[in-house]
Every structure is written in structure tokens, then in C-alpha cells.
Scaffold this motif. Sequence first.
Motif, PDB file in Angstrom:
ATOM      1  N   PRO A 197       0.824  -1.212   0.000  1.00 27.03           N
ATOM      2  CA  PRO A 197       0.000   0.000   0.000  1.00 27.03           C
ATOM      3  C   PRO A 197       0.858   1.261   0.000  1.00 27.03           C
ATOM      4  N   ALA A 198       0.440   2.228  -0.822  1.00 21.53           N
ATOM      5  CA  ALA A 198       1.246   3.427  -1.007  1.00 21.53           C
ATOM      6  C   ALA A 198       1.406   4.237   0.276  1.00 21.53           C
ATOM      7  N   ASP A 199       0.425   4.129   1.198  1.00 22.50           N
ATOM      8  CA  ASP A 199       0.513   4.953   2.403  1.00 22.50           C
ATOM      9  C   ASP A 199       1.519   4.422   3.415  1.00 22.50           C
ATOM     10  N   VAL A 200       2.060   3.223   3.187  1.00 23.22           N
ATOM     11  CA  VAL A 200       3.062   2.696   4.113  1.00 23.22           C
ATOM     12  C   VAL A 200       4.383   2.390   3.418  1.00 23.22           C
ATOM     13  N   VAL A 201       4.457   2.662   2.113  1.00 25.50           N
ATOM     14  CA  VAL A 201       5.662   2.281   1.382  1.00 25.50           C
ATOM     15  C   VAL A 201       6.862   3.131   1.787  1.00 25.50           C
ATOM     16  N   ASP A 202       6.621   4.321   2.334  1.00 20.05           N
ATOM     17  CA  ASP A 202       7.744   5.178   2.730  1.00 20.05           C
ATOM     18  C   ASP A 202       8.576   4.562   3.849  1.00 20.05           C
ATOM     19  N   ALA A 203       7.986   3.628   4.586  1.00 16.45           N
ATOM     20  CA  ALA A 203       8.745   2.980   5.661  1.00 16.45           C
ATOM     21  C   ALA A 203       9.722   1.941   5.127  1.00 16.45           C
ATOM     22  N   LEU A 204       9.654   1.656   3.826  1.00 13.08           N
ATOM     23  CA  LEU A 204      10.523   0.641   3.227  1.00 13.08           C
ATOM     24  C   LEU A 204      11.588   1.308   2.384  1.00 13.08           C
ATOM     25  N   GLN A 205      12.752   1.487   2.939  1.00 10.65           N
ATOM     26  CA  GLN A 205      13.882   2.055   2.237  1.00 10.65           C
ATOM     27  C   GLN A 205      14.841   0.930   1.834  1.00 10.65           C
ATOM     28  N   PRO A 206      15.587   1.100   0.730  1.00  8.70           N
ATOM     29  CA  PRO A 206      16.548   0.063   0.333  1.00  8.70           C
ATOM     30  C   PRO A 206      17.466  -0.331   1.482  1.00  8.70           C
ATOM     31  N   GLY A 207      17.574  -1.639   1.715  1.00 10.59           N
ATOM     32  CA  GLY A 207      18.390  -2.154   2.807  1.00 10.59           C
ATOM     33  C   GLY A 207      17.602  -2.486   4.052  1.00 10.59           C
ATOM     34  N   ALA A 208      16.352  -2.009   4.159  1.00  7.68           N
ATOM     35  CA  ALA A 208      15.534  -2.299   5.338  1.00  7.68           C
ATOM     36  C   ALA A 208      15.233  -3.791   5.404  1.00  7.68           C
ATOM     37  N   GLU A 209      15.313  -4.371   6.595  1.00  3.03           N
ATOM     38  CA  GLU A 209      15.072  -5.796   6.778  1.00  3.03           C
ATOM     39  C   GLU A 209      13.649  -6.051   7.251  1.00  3.03           C
ATOM     40  N   VAL A 210      13.036  -7.102   6.710  1.00  3.32           N
ATOM     41  CA  VAL A 210      11.700  -7.539   7.136  1.00  3.32           C
ATOM     42  C   VAL A 210      11.743  -9.052   7.292  1.00  3.32           C
ATOM     43  N   MET A 211      10.724  -9.586   7.911  1.00  2.00           N
ATOM     44  CA  MET A 211      10.623 -11.027   8.071  1.00  2.00           C
ATOM     45  C   MET A 211       9.730 -11.601   6.971  1.00  2.00           C
ATOM     46  N   ALA A 212      10.200 -12.689   6.369  1.00  2.00           N
ATOM     47  CA  ALA A 212       9.450 -13.377   5.316  1.00  2.00           C
ATOM     48  C   ALA A 212       9.146 -14.795   5.783  1.00  2.00           C
ATOM     49  N   THR A 213       7.894 -15.211   5.630  1.00  2.00           N
ATOM     50  CA  THR A 213       7.475 -16.555   6.024  1.00  2.00           C
ATOM     51  C   THR A 213       6.921 -17.270   4.796  1.00  2.00           C
ATOM     52  N   LEU A 214       7.531 -18.412   4.450  1.00  2.00           N
ATOM     53  CA  LEU A 214       7.040 -19.201   3.331  1.00  2.00           C
ATOM     54  C   LEU A 214       5.861 -20.054   3.776  1.00  2.00           C
ATOM     55  N   ASP A 215       5.163 -20.633   2.810  1.00  2.00           N
ATOM     56  CA  ASP A 215       3.957 -21.372   3.159  1.00  2.00           C
ATOM     57  C   ASP A 215       4.235 -22.635   3.950  1.00  2.00           C
ATOM     58  N   HIS A 216       5.509 -23.103   3.965  1.00  2.00           N
ATOM     59  CA  HIS A 216       5.814 -24.272   4.791  1.00  2.00           C
ATOM     60  C   HIS A 216       6.121 -23.886   6.226  1.00  2.00           C
ATOM     61  N   GLY A 217       6.110 -22.568   6.517  1.00  2.00           N
ATOM     62  CA  GLY A 217       6.252 -22.113   7.890  1.00  2.00           C
ATOM     63  C   GLY A 217       7.608 -21.566   8.253  1.00  2.00           C
ATOM     64  N   GLY A 218       8.630 -21.756   7.419  1.00  2.00           N
ATOM     65  CA  GLY A 218       9.947 -21.239   7.748  1.00  2.00           C
ATOM     66  C   GLY A 218       9.997 -19.727   7.632  1.00  2.00           C
ATOM     67  N   ALA A 219      10.659 -19.082   8.580  1.00  2.00           N
ATOM     68  CA  ALA A 219      10.785 -17.621   8.593  1.00  2.00           C
ATOM     69  C   ALA A 219      12.223 -17.234   8.267  1.00  2.00           C
ATOM     70  N   TYR A 220      12.372 -16.229   7.427  1.00  2.00           N
ATOM     71  CA  TYR A 220      13.686 -15.799   6.974  1.00  2.00           C
ATOM     72  C   TYR A 220      13.724 -14.286   6.892  1.00  2.00           C
ATOM     73  N   SER A 221      14.938 -13.761   6.923  1.00  2.00           N
ATOM     74  CA  SER A 221      15.127 -12.316   6.813  1.00  2.00           C
ATOM     75  C   SER A 221      15.263 -11.934   5.351  1.00  2.00           C
ATOM     76  N   ALA A 222      14.564 -10.884   4.947  1.00  2.00           N
ATOM     77  CA  ALA A 222      14.653 -10.365   3.584  1.00  2.00           C
ATOM     78  C   ALA A 222      14.924  -8.862   3.649  1.00  2.00           C
ATOM     79  N   LYS A 223      15.637  -8.370   2.650  1.00  2.00           N
ATOM     80  CA  LYS A 223      15.985  -6.951   2.609  1.00  2.00           C
ATOM     81  C   LYS A 223      15.368  -6.288   1.386  1.00  2.00           C
ATOM     82  N   VAL A 224      15.000  -5.031   1.553  1.00  2.00           N
ATOM     83  CA  VAL A 224      14.452  -4.267   0.439  1.00  2.00           C
ATOM     84  C   VAL A 224      15.570  -3.974  -0.557  1.00  2.00           C
ATOM     85  N   ARG A 225      15.350  -4.370  -1.827  1.00  2.00           N
ATOM     86  CA  ARG A 225      16.304  -4.032  -2.890  1.00  2.00           C
ATOM     87  C   ARG A 225      15.900  -2.758  -3.603  1.00  2.00           C
TER      88      ARG A 225
END
Length: 344
Positions: free
Chosen positions: A172-200
Motif C-alpha cells: 500500500p502506497a501509504d506505508v511504502v515510505d517505511a521501506l527504504q533500500p536495505g531495510a530488513e523484514v521477516m518473510a514466512t514461506l507457506d511451509h512455515g519457515g521464517a527468513y530475513s529479507a531486505k528491500v532491494r
Amino acid sequence: IVSRQEGSVATRVAGRVLQVEVDVGDRVEEGDLLAVLDPAQLQLDRDLAEAEYQTALSQVEIAQRQIELLTQERDRLEQLRSSAAFSRAGYDDKIKEIEVANSEVVASRSRVAESRIRLEQAQIDLEDSNIEAPYEGVITLRHISSGAYTTIGDPIVDMVNYREIEIEADVPADVVDALQPGAEVMATLDHGGAYSAKVRAVVPVENPMTRTRAVRFFGIGDDVPARAVGQSVTLELPIGSGDEVVTVSKDAVTISSGQRLVFVAEDGKAMRREVDIGRAVGARFEVRSGLEPGELVVVRGNERLRSGQPVSFEPSAVAPKANGIAEDTPSIRPASANNPQTGS
């Protein structure tokens, strides 16, 4: 999950397909042979270009020998300059002939360069009869079989690079400003594993229908199992700065004459109170004003509740159905303080 490299591998030359070396699902390395075209015509074209190149070289050699011959004749005339046998006109003509021969050498060398380019192109076309994988990947589709005839640009197979992958999310455009290149977020695949992902990258194009922007994340590496292009990923994205605010159940809020109201249990009575509601946080609303953390509010039967009506609250009891406020005890839940400014 999307791949940074995928698409069709096409032919650069026309020809009959002799053999397709791969099938759907095969993993290939960069440079592996995918298919072979009949090289017979391409070999003939290459041999013809080689013959033209050799002819052009010979023409340069002939032109240079002609210059040497004319130069000798000019020198002999030069030696007769002081005698009666000297011909000024013949001498001048010989100089002109040498100039013409020099021009022919220049032209012959240009033809050599041109024929060499055609030879190199013919050699490239011959080599292109072997269609190779442009990168490491997996074959996802075969477009041809042996015996088919292809023209330039026809697809042979479809490939996808299963190593160079990343995540694409419509944010959503109203929250995209919080995502700057290099920012880390948590990603969870459908099998349940959680991994760190970074904004490119955040793509600066907004979808006018959904008011979202595409954001690319990297970090799904070889250590992440069950990776597949098109696989769903759940991202936990920051939607703003974290602030502690009061929230209340959505079931507790009613609207009357444009006012948002809740019934608060005060000294055993339900007292109507106007509240200022902010954004929704799951099943609750942010309360900007009107409630304090820990206050008890009615969440069932409040549509017909009257201000000042007696209410009771038993934390361990199951709330009855509200088919009549005067007869049943309304369900009451406390307002609480939590942090709705982060979510998934």
C-alpha cells in the motif's frame, strides 16, 4: 517469489532442428547445449565468405604489385629527364597511373575489411546453430521438436533461473515510505519457515486501482527450502513508527447521529461515551480519545442498550446471547493498550 532471469531462448539463425537436447524440468548450466540446427547451409555460407575474403586479399596483393611496376617505370623515365628521349607527358601520365593504383589499393583493403566482417558473421551464424543456455536455470517449456524448421527469433525453450530469485510485494502506497533500500523484514514461506529479507528497490509506479507499489526484496537464498517461482510469501512490513495506543473491540463501537459511541461499565451501570476512533487494527479500532486502558466496554447487545442500565461482568462466564437487554446480561470486555502500528 519471482526470478530475475526467465523467458524464452530463441534462435539467432534459421534452420532445421536436428536435435533438442533438453526436456522440461532439466537443470542446465550456462553454456550447456539446448538444441542443434542443421549446419550444412551455414557451413556453405561460411566457406563462401572465406573464399570472398581470400579473393579480396589477393586483389590487395595485385594492386600493390601494380604500384611497384608503375613505380619502376616512373623511375626509368626519371633517369631520362636530362636526355632528348625524356617525355614530360609520359612521365606525368605515369605519376597519375601510380595515384590510381594507390587508390585501388585503398579500395581493395576496404573490400578486405568488408569481406572479413562477412566471414566473421558467417562464423557466428555457424556457431549459433548450436543453441546454448544463456544462464543457469531449469527448462520450463519446450517449443519445438526434432525436424521442425525455425526462423530467426523463434523460441526453442523457456527457462527460469532458480538461483537468482527475489520477492515482489504490492505494498500500500501509504506505508511504502517505511521501506527504504536495505531495510530488513521477516518473510514466512507457506511451509512455515521464517527468513530475513531486505528491500532491494521500490518501483516508483503506483497502481491506480489498488493504490499499491511494487517492492522487490532479496534474501531468499540457497538455504531456503521449497523455493519456487510463484510461491507465496508472507511479509511482516512496518507500517509506521511504533506507538503505544489504546484500542477497543470493533464490536464495542456503535454509531448514532454521526457519533461513534461505546458503553462503559461504571459502578455496575452502562454509561454511553463518545470516542474518537483512528485506524483499524485487526479486530479492534485505535482510540484517540474517550477511553483509558483497562476500562470495561460492552461488546454484545449494545445496539439497544440504554445509558445507565445496570450491567454485570463475570470474567470466567460465557456471555449469553443478547436477545433482550432487559433480560440478558450484556458481554463486557475491557479496553486494552497495545501497539497497532506494526502488523503483517
